[in-house]
Design a protein around this motif. Sequence first.
Motif, mmCIF file in Angstrom:
data_model
loop_
_atom_site.group_PDB
_atom_site.id
_atom_site.type_symbol
_atom_site.label_atom_id
_atom_site.label_comp_id
_atom_site.label_asym_id
_atom_site.label_seq_id
_atom_site.Cartn_x
_atom_site.Cartn_y
_atom_site.Cartn_z
ATOM 1 N N PRO A 45 -25.967 -81.857 -62.489
ATOM 2 C CA PRO A 45 -25.806 -80.701 -62.302
ATOM 3 C C PRO A 45 -23.856 -80.507 -62.877
ATOM 4 C CG PRO A 45 -25.444 -81.517 -60.596
ATOM 5 C CD PRO A 45 -26.072 -82.327 -61.741
ATOM 6 N N HIS A 46 -24.117 -81.896 -63.686
ATOM 7 C CA HIS A 46 -22.400 -81.463 -64.439
ATOM 8 C C HIS A 46 -22.417 -80.903 -65.854
ATOM 9 C CE1 HIS A 46 -18.734 -84.491 -66.179
ATOM 10 N NE2 HIS A 46 -18.723 -82.679 -65.262
ATOM 11 N N ALA A 47 -23.083 -82.017 -66.083
ATOM 12 C CA ALA A 47 -23.006 -81.515 -67.937
ATOM 13 C C ALA A 47 -24.267 -81.917 -68.408
ATOM 14 C CB ALA A 47 -21.854 -82.366 -68.636
ATOM 15 N N GLY A 48 -25.771 -82.105 -67.218
ATOM 16 C CA GLY A 48 -26.794 -82.058 -67.835
ATOM 17 C C GLY A 48 -27.447 -83.438 -69.104
ATOM 18 N N GLY A 69 -22.629 -90.809 -59.503
ATOM 19 C CA GLY A 69 -23.865 -90.712 -58.686
ATOM 20 C C GLY A 69 -24.350 -89.684 -58.061
ATOM 21 N N PHE A 70 -25.322 -89.519 -57.695
ATOM 22 C CA PHE A 70 -26.161 -88.690 -56.971
ATOM 23 C C PHE A 70 -27.111 -89.171 -55.592
ATOM 24 C CE2 PHE A 70 -24.527 -86.720 -60.770
ATOM 25 C CZ PHE A 70 -23.736 -85.425 -60.251
ATOM 26 N N ASP A 71 -26.846 -88.592 -54.857
ATOM 27 C CA ASP A 71 -27.771 -89.217 -54.024
ATOM 28 C C ASP A 71 -28.978 -88.953 -54.184
ATOM 29 O OD1 ASP A 71 -28.863 -89.414 -51.301
ATOM 30 O OD2 ASP A 71 -27.008 -90.627 -50.207
HETATM 31 S S1 FES Z 1 -23.236 -85.216 -67.177
HETATM 32 FE FE1 FES Z 1 -22.057 -86.016 -66.270
HETATM 33 S S2 FES Z 1 -22.219 -86.657 -64.056
HETATM 34 FE FE2 FES Z 1 -23.959 -86.726 -65.196
#
Ligand code: FES
Length: 108
Positions: A45-48, A69-71
């Motif tokens: 969700p940040h930049a794909g 990091g994503f949980d």
């Molecule tokens: S695109 Fe920036 S953390 Fe995933």
Amino acid sequence: MDDFVKVATVGEIPRRSAKIVQVGLREIAIFRDGEEILAIDNVCPHAGGALGAGSCKRGIVYCPIHLWGFDLRTGACDTVADLKADVFETRVEGSDVHVRLTPKANSE
Ligand code: FES
């Protein structure tokens, strides 16, 4: 509503990386965390970035682009509090892995 679909078998989910599955228009990355099978949107969700190409440690996947990091259970980002990836319920029936199509946050 039961909107689970079969996406893989347990044996198809690698131990150290993800299996990417296409469900409709969406790509979902399926990871193992120990014996648990977890599912997250493949698109960061940040930049794909492709989360399914990231490394996974203790239930956190690290995006390969900026290493945020994503949980895998909640989708929460460890860098930006408001940022969340879609995560999906999984269910294992025999050797089949099913994913609920509606993201967790939207399914209640
Ligand atoms: S695109 Fe920036 S953390 Fe995933």
